[in-house]
Design a protein around this motif. Structure first.
Motif, PDB file in Angstrom:
ATOM      1  N   MET A   1      12.247 121.623  70.624  1.00 40.25           N
ATOM      2  CA  MET A   1      11.217 122.493  71.176  1.00 40.25           C
ATOM      3  C   MET A   1      11.472 123.925  70.710  1.00 40.25           C
ATOM      4  N   ARG A   2      12.764 124.283  70.609  1.00 39.62           N
ATOM      5  CA  ARG A   2      13.119 125.676  70.329  1.00 39.62           C
ATOM      6  C   ARG A   2      13.813 125.878  68.985  1.00 39.62           C
ATOM      7  N   TYR A   3      14.018 124.801  68.214  1.00 39.24           N
ATOM      8  CA  TYR A   3      14.567 124.900  66.866  1.00 39.24           C
ATOM      9  C   TYR A   3      15.944 125.577  66.872  1.00 39.24           C
ATOM     10  N   THR A   4      16.751 125.285  67.892  1.00 45.26           N
ATOM     11  CA  THR A   4      18.010 126.004  68.079  1.00 45.26           C
ATOM     12  C   THR A   4      19.019 125.721  66.973  1.00 45.26           C
ATOM     13  N   SER A   5      19.184 124.464  66.582  1.00 42.20           N
ATOM     14  CA  SER A   5      20.172 124.153  65.537  1.00 42.20           C
ATOM     15  C   SER A   5      19.767 124.786  64.222  1.00 42.20           C
ATOM     16  N   GLN A   6      18.490 124.693  63.890  1.00 42.19           N
ATOM     17  CA  GLN A   6      18.027 125.302  62.644  1.00 42.19           C
ATOM     18  C   GLN A   6      18.196 126.819  62.688  1.00 42.19           C
ATOM     19  N   SER A   7      17.943 127.424  63.825  1.00 41.64           N
ATOM     20  CA  SER A   7      18.122 128.869  63.959  1.00 41.64           C
ATOM     21  C   SER A   7      19.570 129.267  63.732  1.00 41.64           C
TER      22      SER A   7
ATOM     23  N   THR B   1       8.504 117.280  66.961  1.00 37.37           N
ATOM     24  CA  THR B   1       8.579 118.623  67.520  1.00 37.37           C
ATOM     25  C   THR B   1       7.617 118.704  68.694  1.00 37.37           C
ATOM     26  N   THR B   2       7.975 119.505  69.695  1.00 36.23           N
ATOM     27  CA  THR B   2       7.104 119.657  70.865  1.00 36.23           C
ATOM     28  C   THR B   2       6.562 121.073  70.982  1.00 36.23           C
TER      29      THR B   2
END
Length: 562
Positions: A390-396, A413-414
């Motif tokens: 939902m928040r793309y944390t790992s990619q960030s 993705t949500t």
């Protein structure tokens, strides 16, 4: 399935005649004409499926009843003519032996019986022989083909032709086939003895009513292939337990589709990385299906991402998660943290000690940056794979740790993002995705315990494993085996073609699974609980229950606000 009754019927026969299609051989489609839908999609030939069906009907009316494939294609638009060879190629590739019919066939040969094959079919004789050879049907005496004899079983005339050719009395032949009229009634009318073969699809339908209802509702080629693969694999696969079974049948199509999706979209990259833990099965799928990029399995977690790259004080559990992480790893040695046991106290501590907390987070980030650079091995264009976000944390986090160009690749993705990414199924805007998101992460997860830290380039796992995690770890090996078995089987029957089932079709198939999971059995999915927070402290039902609606809506709203 028992074949002893069929064997008994053949004991006094001199000749045993077998039908070919839906008796000895089947296809990985629930409806024969679904092959044409597959061809339309595979070769981007809009309108082909309908045109192919109509052409066959017209050929039987205007040319002759027992047409061949050349005659059918002669009546089609010129833009489709090149697909005749493709149809022959696919018919041969996709032919699959019914294992029980194969056993009966071999038993009859072992009795010393003469065996003939009889088929009403438009394909050339050479093609049918190739299909039979590919499925190891050897030892038959003759193949009688309607379009070669210019008569068929459907009228009974082909039986008269056979009797004249063999020169024996009809009662010395037993016919075995699936069509009540053509294979049984018409054979009996000509004096032969006949036994109806119960085809694989009919046997499957008796015990898989929900699966058949799904196939009737979703008329796509993908749905037909998905159900047929389930049917074919179930016919040959030994019983290996509940968790293996659901993972093979439902997780398998997800992993197979996502693995092929990644391979289809991996050109132009020089490395592919898979985030722990739920990047584990996608990584195995990618490798099993022949993905050729260098692979890294990168340790990462929501907890690490929150501490190093995505710290947001308005997030419900972020301050608590970060403080516990820093204290447990020795990066923030304040005994007061040990006594913090609620989110509000954690937020108060964070606000009062913000400088020290952020300094500890930055030190952790520097260590992780060094680890990541080693994993990327100098790659400049990286495809970073995760299951859902939902928040793309790992990619960030990864994007902030390297100069390499990072493109995210997600099963689902949500929510949207400005970060560059591709996605197999976009759930943005869907109202309630609880079960579908959880099932993907559950099926794709590794056996590893929750990740506590990455130190000196090595993962540090939690030693305090909650019962819910222990249960997941217990069943994961069976689920991994089931999914990999599905990938291998599907790859074999589709001959390595990069099949990606439509995401809506896969969701419809998952509804079948969910419909079976009623009640609250802790030994099944129906009672399984799943960690929903960053620190793996809050466990809730894996499958959506009405009692979770307030929490789900709160999470959805919070995600949109962030």
């Amino acid at each position: 399935m028992q074949t002893s009754g069929y064997e008994q019927a053949t004991l006094t026969a001199e000749v045993v005649a077998f039908d070919v299609f839906d008796t000895l051989i089947t296809r990985p489609f629930m409806r024969p004409t679904d092959l044409f839908l597959f061809m339309e999609n595979e070769y981007q030939a809009e309108g082909f499926a309908k045109a192919r069906v109509l052409a066959e009907k017209l050929a039987r009316k205007e040319i002759r009843q027992e047409v061949n494939l050349d005659e059918i294609y002669s009546l089609m638009d010129g833009k489709y003519r090149s697909l005749e060879e493709k149809e022959i190629e696919l018919e041969t590739e996709f032919s699959v032996a019914d294992p029980y019919a194969k056993a009966l066939y071999e038993s009859v040969l072992a009795q010393g019986k003469r065996v003939i094959l009889v088929s009403d079919m438009y394909l050339p004789e050479s093609v049918l022989r190739g299909m039979l050879d590919a499925n190891n049907y050897w030892g038959y005496e003759k193949l009688y083909l309607s379009n070669a004899a210019d008569c068929n079983k459907a009228s009974g005339a082909l039986y008269r032709y056979i009797l004249g050719d063999l020169g024996i009395s009809a009662d010395r032949i037993v016919m075995i086939g699936d069509n009540r009229k053509a294979d049984v009634d018409n054979a009996v009318e000509q004096g032969l003895r006949a036994v109806r073969w119960i085809p694989l699809k009919e046997r499957y339908a008796v015990s898989h009513r929900k699966e058949m209802a799904f196939c009737r509702k979703d008329r796509s080629a993908g749905a037909s292939m998905l159900v047929a693969t389930d049917m074919l694999m179930g016919a040959v696969d030994a019983e290996k337990g509940y968790w293996y079974d659901i993972a093979r049948r439902f997780g398998g199509p997800m992993a197979y589709s996502f693995g092929n999706y990644l391979i289809r979209n991996s050109s132009g990259f020089d490395r592919i990385i898979f985030f722990s833990r739920d990047g584990h099965i996608p990584m195995l799928a990618y490798q099993e299906l022949g993905g050729d990029l260098p692979v890294s399995y990168v340790y990462c977690s929501r907890k690490l991402c929150t501490a190093m790259a995505n710290l947001n004080l308005t997030d419900r559990d972020a301050p608590y998660t970060v403080l516990k992480y820093l204290y447990a790893t020795g990066r923030l040695a304040d005994e007061n943290i040990a006594s913090i046991d609620d989110f509000e106290s954690a937020r108060d501590y964070f606000e009062k000690n913000s400088e020290a907390v952020r300094k500890a987070c930055n030190e952790a980030l520097e260590g992780y940056r060094s680890y990541l650079e080693n994993e990327l091995s100098g790659a400049r264009k990286v495809l970073a794979v995760d299951t859902t976000t939902m928040r793309y944390t790992s990619q960030s986090l990864v994007t902030g740790c390297t100069d390499a160009e990072i493109t995210g690749a997600y099963y689902a993705t949500t929510a949207g993002s400005t970060l560059k990414h591709i996605v197999y199924t976009d759930r943005t805007g869907q109202r309630l995705t609880w079960s579908y998101v959880n099932l993907a992460e559950f099926f794709f997860s590794s056996q590893e315990s929750p990740l506590e830290d990455v130190r000196d380039g090595k993962p540090v796992f939690s030693s305090d494993v909650p019962p819910e995690e222990a249960m997941r770890q217990k069943v994961q090996p069976s689920m991994e085996e089931g999914q990999l078995d599905y990938i291998r089987f599907a790859s074999s029957i589709f001959h390595g073609r990069r099949i990606c089932y439509d995401p809506d079709t896969v969701d419809g198939w998952l509804k079948v699974l969910i419909s079976y999971e009623k009640g609250n059995d802790t030994e099944r999915l129906s009672g399984f609980k799943w960690g929903v927070d960053k620190g793996h402290l809050d466990y809730r039902p894996l499958l959506f229950r009405a009692s979770q609606l307030p929490f789900a809506l709160k999470q959805k709203i919070a995600g949109k606000l962030k």
